[in-house]
Design a protein around this motif. Sequence first.
Motif, mmCIF file in Angstrom:
data_model
loop_
_atom_site.group_PDB
_atom_site.id
_atom_site.type_symbol
_atom_site.label_atom_id
_atom_site.label_comp_id
_atom_site.label_asym_id
_atom_site.label_seq_id
_atom_site.Cartn_x
_atom_site.Cartn_y
_atom_site.Cartn_z
ATOM 1 N N ASP A 118 -128.520 66.848 -12.014
ATOM 2 C CA ASP A 118 -128.486 67.615 -13.262
ATOM 3 C C ASP A 118 -128.144 66.709 -14.428
ATOM 4 O O ASP A 118 -127.504 65.668 -14.253
ATOM 5 C CB ASP A 118 -127.428 68.729 -13.190
ATOM 6 N N THR A 119 -128.544 67.117 -15.623
ATOM 7 C CA THR A 119 -128.107 66.373 -16.806
ATOM 8 C C THR A 119 -126.610 66.581 -16.970
ATOM 9 O O THR A 119 -126.037 67.550 -16.466
ATOM 10 C CB THR A 119 -128.824 66.859 -18.076
ATOM 11 N N LEU A 120 -125.991 65.681 -17.705
ATOM 12 C CA LEU A 120 -124.561 65.821 -17.973
ATOM 13 C C LEU A 120 -124.314 67.105 -18.758
ATOM 14 O O LEU A 120 -123.303 67.790 -18.549
ATOM 15 C CB LEU A 120 -124.046 64.603 -18.740
ATOM 16 N N GLU A 121 -125.238 67.443 -19.650
ATOM 17 C CA GLU A 121 -125.107 68.675 -20.427
ATOM 18 C C GLU A 121 -125.061 69.889 -19.511
ATOM 19 O O GLU A 121 -124.232 70.792 -19.677
ATOM 20 C CB GLU A 121 -126.266 68.801 -21.412
ATOM 21 N N THR A 122 -125.937 69.909 -18.500
ATOM 22 C CA THR A 122 -125.971 71.016 -17.546
ATOM 23 C C THR A 122 -124.721 71.033 -16.686
ATOM 24 O O THR A 122 -124.161 72.099 -16.402
ATOM 25 C CB THR A 122 -127.218 70.903 -16.653
ATOM 26 N N THR A 123 -124.277 69.861 -16.283
ATOM 27 C CA THR A 123 -123.058 69.755 -15.468
ATOM 28 C C THR A 123 -121.863 70.354 -16.201
ATOM 29 O O THR A 123 -121.057 71.089 -15.618
ATOM 30 C CB THR A 123 -122.772 68.285 -15.115
ATOM 31 N N ILE A 124 -121.751 70.064 -17.496
ATOM 32 C CA ILE A 124 -120.650 70.602 -18.295
ATOM 33 C C ILE A 124 -120.808 72.116 -18.477
ATOM 34 O O ILE A 124 -119.837 72.867 -18.414
ATOM 35 C CB ILE A 124 -120.575 69.887 -19.657
#
Length: 295
Positions: A118-124
Amino acid sequence: MTITAAMVKELRERTGAGMMDCKKALQETDGDMDKAAEWLREKGIAKAAKKSGRIAAEGLTRVATDGNIAVIFEVNSETDFVAKNEQFTELLDKIQGILLSNKPSDMDSALALVTEGDTLETTIANATATIGERISLRRFEVVEKTADDVFGAYMHMGGKISALTVLKGGNDEVAKDIAMQVASMSPQYISRDHMPQEFIDKERQIQTEILNNDESLKSKPENVLKGIVEGRLSKSLQDVSLIDQIYFKDPNQKVAQYLKSNNAEVVTFVRYAVGEGIEKREENFAEEVMNQINK
């Protein structure tokens, strides 16, 4: 089906989810806007977006080094309780690893990085949905040094304040001492030579205004008043100049003297404190209860 920028923009405005998440949702649903919005809700991303209006002013800072690379960053949450959550600290571990490995130059490129699929944005966003509070990567800085320079890293109160220093000369112990100095005394510049002229001029103006409002000094000659202003200015600038501060371990010497005795000089430093600059909302529980009763 080709996913256009306009489609991504429309879905983003509709759900509040991130750009990369909206693009992925549209790809997964062949461009169907309703299905894409539902896909985001199922993933918890749209739910996370609804929390975006909340004020996240708590959290932790973190500083870490790996060879000649260091990173300092701040991750915010809505409450201090969540910042102590194991899931929250695991998120910080992930962010630390991906920032050190990829050395992104700005927030957009950092959030677009992929970790564990996942992108870091999605992870957050997923962490926001799971934990139940708004979580955000507020800021970060990647710092590189030469092989001859030394990193100093220090975290205070488990990460409420983090400081990173780079020294030319000295050793690990000296560099950490200077990081502790930065964390505790909050300097803004290495020295007066590093201060923008407009900063100095603004501080001189402030000291002049203070003096002008002091009735006991009204009768002093102009040259005396000017000397008083410059003296106060010098003292004020010393407080925000790292090398001019009193060394926290020895009140009998300044940081500049400590550095000189260890053949070291400061190349740069960074200090983060949780929530600095964020206006926190003041909650009045009694008033909130009364408001509910009177509705």
